[in-house]
Design an enzyme around this catalytic site. Sequence first.
Site, PDB file in Angstrom:
ATOM      1  N   LYS A   1       0.823  -1.213   0.000  1.00 32.22           N
ATOM      2  CA  LYS A   1       0.000   0.000   0.000  1.00 32.22           C
ATOM      3  C   LYS A   1       0.862   1.271   0.000  1.00 32.22           C
ATOM      4  O   LYS A   1       0.623   2.193  -0.768  1.00 32.22           O
ATOM      5  CB  LYS A   1      -0.929  -0.028   1.233  1.00 32.22           C
ATOM      6  CG  LYS A   1      -1.966  -1.140   1.152  1.00 32.22           C
ATOM      7  CD  LYS A   1      -2.763  -1.282   2.417  1.00 32.22           C
ATOM      8  CE  LYS A   1      -2.043  -1.989   3.540  1.00 32.22           C
ATOM      9  NZ  LYS A   1      -1.655  -3.387   3.310  1.00 32.22           N
ATOM     10  N   ILE A   2       1.884   1.291   0.874  1.00 30.55           N
ATOM     11  CA  ILE A   2       2.702   2.505   0.985  1.00 30.55           C
ATOM     12  C   ILE A   2       3.627   2.646  -0.228  1.00 30.55           C
ATOM     13  O   ILE A   2       3.762   3.730  -0.798  1.00 30.55           O
ATOM     14  CB  ILE A   2       3.496   2.506   2.308  1.00 30.55           C
ATOM     15  CG1 ILE A   2       2.520   2.507   3.489  1.00 30.55           C
ATOM     16  CG2 ILE A   2       4.438   3.703   2.390  1.00 30.55           C
ATOM     17  CD1 ILE A   2       3.147   2.265   4.854  1.00 30.55           C
TER      18      ILE A   2
ATOM     19  N   THR B   1      11.330   4.572   5.662  1.00 33.12           N
ATOM     20  CA  THR B   1      10.162   4.932   6.487  1.00 33.12           C
ATOM     21  C   THR B   1       9.464   3.646   6.935  1.00 33.12           C
ATOM     22  O   THR B   1       8.307   3.673   7.336  1.00 33.12           O
ATOM     23  CB  THR B   1       9.150   5.793   5.702  1.00 33.12           C
ATOM     24  OG1 THR B   1       8.797   5.100   4.507  1.00 33.12           O
ATOM     25  CG2 THR B   1       9.688   7.158   5.372  1.00 33.12           C
ATOM     26  N   SER B   2      10.170   2.519   6.848  1.00 34.67           N
ATOM     27  CA  SER B   2       9.505   1.242   7.120  1.00 34.67           C
ATOM     28  C   SER B   2       9.809   0.739   8.532  1.00 34.67           C
ATOM     29  O   SER B   2       9.035   0.983   9.456  1.00 34.67           O
ATOM     30  CB  SER B   2       9.893   0.230   6.055  1.00 34.67           C
ATOM     31  OG  SER B   2       8.968  -0.812   6.046  1.00 34.67           O
ATOM     32  N   ARG B   3      10.914   0.050   8.706  1.00 31.88           N
ATOM     33  CA  ARG B   3      11.341  -0.367  10.044  1.00 31.88           C
ATOM     34  C   ARG B   3      12.869  -0.270  10.081  1.00 31.88           C
ATOM     35  O   ARG B   3      13.544  -0.646   9.111  1.00 31.88           O
ATOM     36  CB  ARG B   3      10.910  -1.808  10.355  1.00 31.88           C
ATOM     37  CG  ARG B   3       9.441  -1.967  10.708  1.00 31.88           C
ATOM     38  CD  ARG B   3       9.073  -1.304  12.050  1.00 31.88           C
ATOM     39  NE  ARG B   3       7.661  -1.477  12.379  1.00 31.88           N
ATOM     40  CZ  ARG B   3       6.695  -0.622  12.072  1.00 31.88           C
ATOM     41  NH1 ARG B   3       6.985   0.498  11.416  1.00 31.88           N
ATOM     42  NH2 ARG B   3       5.446  -0.854  12.435  1.00 31.88           N
TER      43      ARG B   3
ATOM     44  N   ASP C   1      13.246   7.674   8.959  1.00 26.29           N
ATOM     45  CA  ASP C   1      12.150   7.922   9.898  1.00 26.29           C
ATOM     46  C   ASP C   1      12.134   6.839  10.976  1.00 26.29           C
ATOM     47  O   ASP C   1      11.382   6.938  11.939  1.00 26.29           O
ATOM     48  CB  ASP C   1      10.806   7.929   9.153  1.00 26.29           C
ATOM     49  CG  ASP C   1       9.660   8.313  10.065  1.00 26.29           C
ATOM     50  OD1 ASP C   1       9.769   9.349  10.738  1.00 26.29           O
ATOM     51  OD2 ASP C   1       8.652   7.560  10.136  1.00 26.29           O
TER      52      ASP C   1
ATOM     53  N   GLU D   1      15.516   2.396  17.914  1.00 25.61           N
ATOM     54  CA  GLU D   1      14.706   3.580  18.206  1.00 25.61           C
ATOM     55  C   GLU D   1      13.894   3.478  19.496  1.00 25.61           C
ATOM     56  O   GLU D   1      13.538   4.498  20.101  1.00 25.61           O
ATOM     57  CB  GLU D   1      13.751   3.885  17.041  1.00 25.61           C
ATOM     58  CG  GLU D   1      12.626   2.864  16.883  1.00 25.61           C
ATOM     59  CD  GLU D   1      11.656   3.207  15.745  1.00 25.61           C
ATOM     60  OE1 GLU D   1      12.135   3.522  14.645  1.00 25.61           O
ATOM     61  OE2 GLU D   1      10.447   3.156  15.969  1.00 25.61           O
TER      62      GLU D   1
ATOM     63  N   HIS E   1      10.118   8.463  13.837  1.00 23.67           N
ATOM     64  CA  HIS E   1       8.989   7.581  13.476  1.00 23.67           C
ATOM     65  C   HIS E   1       7.701   8.407  13.392  1.00 23.67           C
ATOM     66  O   HIS E   1       6.698   8.119  14.049  1.00 23.67           O
ATOM     67  CB  HIS E   1       8.840   6.436  14.488  1.00 23.67           C
ATOM     68  CG  HIS E   1       8.220   5.211  13.886  1.00 23.67           C
ATOM     69  ND1 HIS E   1       8.672   3.939  14.141  1.00 23.67           N
ATOM     70  CD2 HIS E   1       7.185   5.055  13.035  1.00 23.67           C
ATOM     71  CE1 HIS E   1       7.933   3.065  13.483  1.00 23.67           C
ATOM     72  NE2 HIS E   1       7.015   3.725  12.799  1.00 23.67           N
ATOM     73  N   GLN E   2       7.781   9.409  12.543  1.00 17.96           N
ATOM     74  CA  GLN E   2       6.760  10.454  12.470  1.00 17.96           C
ATOM     75  C   GLN E   2       5.909  10.326  11.210  1.00 17.96           C
ATOM     76  O   GLN E   2       4.899  11.016  11.061  1.00 17.96           O
ATOM     77  CB  GLN E   2       7.527  11.796  12.479  1.00 17.96           C
ATOM     78  CG  GLN E   2       6.745  13.037  12.301  1.00 17.96           C
ATOM     79  CD  GLN E   2       7.651  14.233  12.013  1.00 17.96           C
ATOM     80  OE1 GLN E   2       8.838  14.224  12.330  1.00 17.96           O
ATOM     81  NE2 GLN E   2       7.105  15.264  11.423  1.00 17.96           N
ATOM     82  N   ALA E   3       6.330   9.427  10.299  1.00 18.17           N
ATOM     83  CA  ALA E   3       5.713   9.410   8.969  1.00 18.17           C
ATOM     84  C   ALA E   3       4.199   9.243   9.010  1.00 18.17           C
ATOM     85  O   ALA E   3       3.478   9.776   8.174  1.00 18.17           O
ATOM     86  CB  ALA E   3       6.348   8.316   8.116  1.00 18.17           C
TER      87      ALA E   3
HETATM   88  P1  NAI Z   1       1.937  -3.906   2.782  1.00 23.11           P
HETATM   89  O1  NAI Z   1       1.740  -5.213   3.479  1.00 23.11           O
HETATM   90  O2  NAI Z   1       0.782  -3.316   2.049  1.00 23.11           O
HETATM   91  O3  NAI Z   1       3.159  -4.021   1.761  1.00 23.11           O
HETATM   92  C1  NAI Z   1       4.380  -4.633   2.090  1.00 23.11           C
HETATM   93  C2  NAI Z   1       4.996  -5.166   0.807  1.00 23.11           C
HETATM   94  O4  NAI Z   1       6.278  -5.682   1.121  1.00 23.11           O
HETATM   95  C3  NAI Z   1       4.167  -6.300   0.174  1.00 23.11           C
HETATM   96  O5  NAI Z   1       3.914  -6.028  -1.184  1.00 23.11           O
HETATM   97  C4  NAI Z   1       5.067  -7.519   0.363  1.00 23.11           C
HETATM   98  O6  NAI Z   1       4.947  -8.476  -0.690  1.00 23.11           O
HETATM   99  C5  NAI Z   1       6.443  -6.867   0.372  1.00 23.11           C
HETATM  100  N1  NAI Z   1       7.449  -7.753   0.963  1.00 23.11           N
HETATM  101  C6  NAI Z   1       7.334  -8.548   2.047  1.00 23.11           C
HETATM  102  N2  NAI Z   1       8.481  -9.222   2.245  1.00 23.11           N
HETATM  103  C7  NAI Z   1       9.327  -8.839   1.275  1.00 23.11           C
HETATM  104  C8  NAI Z   1      10.660  -9.185   0.932  1.00 23.11           C
HETATM  105  N3  NAI Z   1      11.336 -10.096   1.647  1.00 23.11           N
HETATM  106  N4  NAI Z   1      11.227  -8.595  -0.135  1.00 23.11           N
HETATM  107  C9  NAI Z   1      10.522  -7.703  -0.875  1.00 23.11           C
HETATM  108  N5  NAI Z   1       9.259  -7.319  -0.611  1.00 23.11           N
HETATM  109  C10 NAI Z   1       8.675  -7.892   0.454  1.00 23.11           C
HETATM  110  O7  NAI Z   1       2.475  -2.910   3.900  1.00 23.11           O
HETATM  111  P2  NAI Z   1       2.414  -1.319   3.877  1.00 23.11           P
HETATM  112  O8  NAI Z   1       1.150  -0.840   4.463  1.00 23.11           O
HETATM  113  O9  NAI Z   1       2.815  -0.838   2.540  1.00 23.11           O
HETATM  114  O10 NAI Z   1       3.550  -0.978   4.960  1.00 23.11           O
HETATM  115  C11 NAI Z   1       4.912  -1.287   4.730  1.00 23.11           C
HETATM  116  C12 NAI Z   1       5.688  -1.099   6.018  1.00 23.11           C
HETATM  117  O11 NAI Z   1       5.711   0.283   6.362  1.00 23.11           O
HETATM  118  C13 NAI Z   1       5.051  -1.750   7.257  1.00 23.11           C
HETATM  119  O12 NAI Z   1       5.397  -3.115   7.354  1.00 23.11           O
HETATM  120  C14 NAI Z   1       5.631  -0.961   8.384  1.00 23.11           C
HETATM  121  O13 NAI Z   1       6.827  -1.575   8.820  1.00 23.11           O
HETATM  122  C15 NAI Z   1       5.961   0.392   7.746  1.00 23.11           C
HETATM  123  N6  NAI Z   1       5.168   1.487   8.301  1.00 23.11           N
HETATM  124  C16 NAI Z   1       5.835   2.580   8.795  1.00 23.11           C
HETATM  125  C17 NAI Z   1       5.120   3.649   9.322  1.00 23.11           C
HETATM  126  C18 NAI Z   1       5.810   4.898   9.818  1.00 23.11           C
HETATM  127  O14 NAI Z   1       5.176   5.749  10.460  1.00 23.11           O
HETATM  128  N7  NAI Z   1       7.093   5.102   9.553  1.00 23.11           N
HETATM  129  C19 NAI Z   1       3.665   3.601   9.423  1.00 23.11           C
HETATM  130  C20 NAI Z   1       3.058   2.440   8.813  1.00 23.11           C
HETATM  131  C21 NAI Z   1       3.812   1.408   8.297  1.00 23.11           C
END
Ligand code: NAI
Length: 328
Positions: free
Chosen positions: A153-154, A228-230, A254, A259, A291-293
Site C-alpha cells: 500500500k505505501i 520509512t519502514s522499520r 524515519d 529507536e 517515526h513520524q511518517a
Molecule cells: P503492505 O503489506 O501493504 O506491503 C508490504 C509489501 O512488502 C508487500 O507487497 C510484500 O509483498 C512486500 N514484501 C514482504 N516481504 C518482502 C521481501 N522479503 N522482499 C521484498 N518485498 C517484500 O504494507 P504497507 O502498508 O505498505 O507498509 C509497509 C511497512 O511500512 C510496514 O510493514 C511498516 O513496517 C511500515 N510502516 C511505517 C510507518 C511509519 O510511520 N514510519 C507507518 C506504517 C507502516
Amino acid sequence: MKIAFFDAKPYDKISFEKYASIYGIRIKYYEPKLNEDTVELAKNYDGVCAFVNDKVSSYVMEKLCSYGVKFVVMRCAGYNNVDLKSAVGKIKIARVPAYSPYSIAEHAMAMLLCTVRKIHKSYIRTKDFNFSLDGLTGFDLHGKTVGVLGTGKIGQAFIGICRGFGMKIIAYDKIHSCRDTVTYVELDTLLSESDIISLHCPLTEETYHMINSDAIEKMKQGVIIINTSRGALIDTEALINGIKARKISSACLDVYEEEAAVFYNDLSGLIIEDDTLLRLISLPNVIITSHQAYLTNEALDNIAKITVENAVKLMSGERCENEILFMS
Ligand code: NAI
C-alpha cells in the site's frame, strides 16, 4: 470494556476518546511502553492497546494471559514486535493494516525533497539572516531512477508521487502486487540502478538487515536511501560506513533499529547513550525524524477508529478481518 493503552501520547488520547465514547469503552492511558517491567499495569483489563515500540514478547504474552487479558490491539500496521506464537489459542491480536498509506509515502517524499534541495540547511541559514547559497546546490528529481523496495500500500502510494515528479521507477517485491504498470526488477538490479532507494517492506526474518554492506557495495555511487519502514531493515553500522566511504550521499531515516529507547521522547538536555545514533545525527547528510511518517490528522483518526472497532469485534467474538493469525 476496559483497555490498558500503553506508550500513550496526548494526541493519541484526543483521537481515541472520540471512538471510545461511541462504543462506551473505558481506556486507561499509560505513558510507559509495554514490556516485561510494565505488563503488570494490564491487570484487570479486558484488552491491551500497544504500539510500534512496545515489546509484546512471549513473557509479556504469558503474563497478559494469566491476568485474563483477552486481546491485544496494535494501533499500527507492523507487528514485528509481537510474539504471535505464544498468543495462539490464548489471546487474540489485531492490527490496523492500512490507515493512510499517503501519510507515510508523503513523508518519504518530504524527506527526499528536504535532503535533495537542502531545505533543512537553508531554513536554519535564513533564520540567522544568512542568505548565502554556497553549498546548497541540489539536483532535479525529474528523470532520476527511484528503486521502490516493497510495493504494497505505501510503496504504491510512493510510486504514484514519484510518477508525478517524472521519475523513472523500478521496483522489487516478492509478489508483483502493484496495480499500476511498474517495472519489476531483481533486487540486485534495483540496488545497482537506483539513484534513490526507498524501503517499504515489513520487517521479517527475511528482510532483517537487507540493506547491509553487501547490498551497499552493489549500489550506485551517490545513492540516497530512504527508510520509512522499520529500522532493522538497515544494518546501521554498514549504513554509516557507506556514508563515510562517500558511497551513500544521503540517508533519510524515519525509523532506526534501536529507536525504542529514544524515539517519541523529549531527551533534549540529556546525554544520549547510543553512540551509533549520535554518529548518525552528527552526519550532515543524514536526516532523522522520530517515526513520524504516520503522524497526520487523517491517519490518527483512522488508527483510532479501526483499533476501537477491532477491540469491539475481538471482545464480542465477531469475525475481525484485521486479526493477525500465526502462520508457522
Ligand atoms: P503492505 O503489506 O501493504 O506491503 C508490504 C509489501 O512488502 C508487500 O507487497 C510484500 O509483498 C512486500 N514484501 C514482504 N516481504 C518482502 C521481501 N522479503 N522482499 C521484498 N518485498 C517484500 O504494507 P504497507 O502498508 O505498505 O507498509 C509497509 C511497512 O511500512 C510496514 O510493514 C511498516 O513496517 C511500515 N510502516 C511505517 C510507518 C511509519 O510511520 N514510519 C507507518 C506504517 C507502516
